[in-house]
Write a protein that holds these residues in place. Structure first.
Motif, short mmCIF file in Angstrom:
data_model
loop_
_atom_site.label_atom_id
_atom_site.label_comp_id
_atom_site.label_asym_id
_atom_site.label_seq_id
_atom_site.Cartn_x
_atom_site.Cartn_y
_atom_site.Cartn_z
N MET A 95 -9.94 -41.65 53.07
CA MET A 95 -10.69 -40.65 52.04
C MET A 95 -12.12 -40.23 52.88
N PRO A 96 -12.22 -38.94 53.17
CA PRO A 96 -13.60 -38.67 53.61
C PRO A 96 -14.48 -38.89 52.70
N SER A 97 -15.61 -39.43 53.32
CA SER A 97 -16.81 -39.74 52.32
C SER A 97 -17.93 -38.97 52.65
N PHE A 98 -18.83 -38.42 51.49
CA PHE A 98 -19.82 -37.47 51.76
C PHE A 98 -20.95 -38.06 50.81
N ARG A 99 -22.22 -37.31 51.11
CA ARG A 99 -23.10 -37.62 50.31
C ARG A 99 -23.96 -36.09 50.17
N ALA A 100 -24.50 -36.14 48.73
CA ALA A 100 -25.25 -34.85 48.57
C ALA A 100 -26.49 -35.44 48.20
N ARG A 101 -27.51 -34.93 48.67
CA ARG A 101 -28.86 -35.35 48.35
C ARG A 101 -29.70 -34.16 47.84
N ARG B 241 -15.67 -27.94 53.63
CA ARG B 241 -15.81 -26.87 52.61
C ARG B 241 -15.69 -27.54 51.21
N GLN B 242 -14.87 -28.50 50.98
CA GLN B 242 -14.83 -29.05 49.46
C GLN B 242 -16.02 -29.77 49.28
N ALA B 243 -16.61 -30.33 50.31
CA ALA B 243 -18.04 -31.11 50.06
C ALA B 243 -18.94 -30.11 49.88
N LEU B 244 -19.15 -29.06 50.79
CA LEU B 244 -20.11 -28.27 50.39
C LEU B 244 -20.09 -27.34 48.71
N ARG B 245 -18.92 -27.07 48.36
CA ARG B 245 -18.57 -26.58 47.01
C ARG B 245 -19.22 -27.64 46.09
N ALA B 246 -18.60 -28.95 46.21
CA ALA B 246 -19.13 -29.73 45.28
C ALA B 246 -20.77 -30.07 45.13
N LEU C 134 -23.25 -29.41 42.02
CA LEU C 134 -23.96 -30.63 41.73
C LEU C 134 -25.48 -29.89 41.42
N GLN C 135 -25.90 -29.10 42.55
CA GLN C 135 -27.23 -28.39 42.33
C GLN C 135 -27.20 -27.52 41.16
N ASP C 136 -26.24 -26.77 41.12
CA ASP C 136 -26.14 -25.78 39.81
C ASP C 136 -26.30 -26.59 38.52
N ALA C 137 -25.50 -27.65 38.47
CA ALA C 137 -25.71 -28.63 37.22
C ALA C 137 -27.13 -29.10 36.90
N VAL C 138 -27.43 -29.74 38.06
CA VAL C 138 -28.97 -30.10 37.75
C VAL C 138 -29.99 -29.17 37.62
#
Length: 102
Positions: free
Chosen positions: A1-7, A66-71, A75-79
């Motif tokens: 599974m491709p793994s990503f981090r959003a900071r 693209r999926q990771a960028l959307r997620a 995240l930012q919108d929710a925060v």
């Protein structure tokens, strides 16, 4: 599974919200469509920074990104509903190292 981090840097809370609500909003936003592998809070240069690690469904490399960028945008919108933020960064794990997405 491709793994990503959003900071995301957190620059302040909105009135009526407690600090834990920031991470709750972030993990709920990402967790609504992806598996959250972990999350953490760091303080960098006096600024709180949240990090959420998650996976996306395997597919074409660009589609995964693209999926990771959307997620991350979700995240930012929710925060932003509970806190002020800046400097969203998305990183992808490739061969044991984290690389920023453009």
């Amino acid at each position: 599974m491709p793994s990503f981090r959003a900071r995301l840097d957190i620059t302040g809370l909105r009135p009526g919200f407690a600090p834990p609500s920031v991470m709750e909003a972030a993990t709920a936003a990402v967790g609504s469509s992806h598996v959250v592998e972990g999350h953490q809070l760091d303080v960098v240069g006096g600024v709180p920074r949240i990090t959420v690690r998650f996976t996306v469904e395997p597919g074409a490399y660009d589609d995964e990104n693209r999926q990771a960028l959307r997620a991350a945008r979700h995240l930012q919108d929710a925060v932003e509903e509970v806190a002020h933020s800046r400097n969203l960064m998305v990183l992808r794990r490739i061969r044991g190292r984290w690389h920023p997405l453009a």
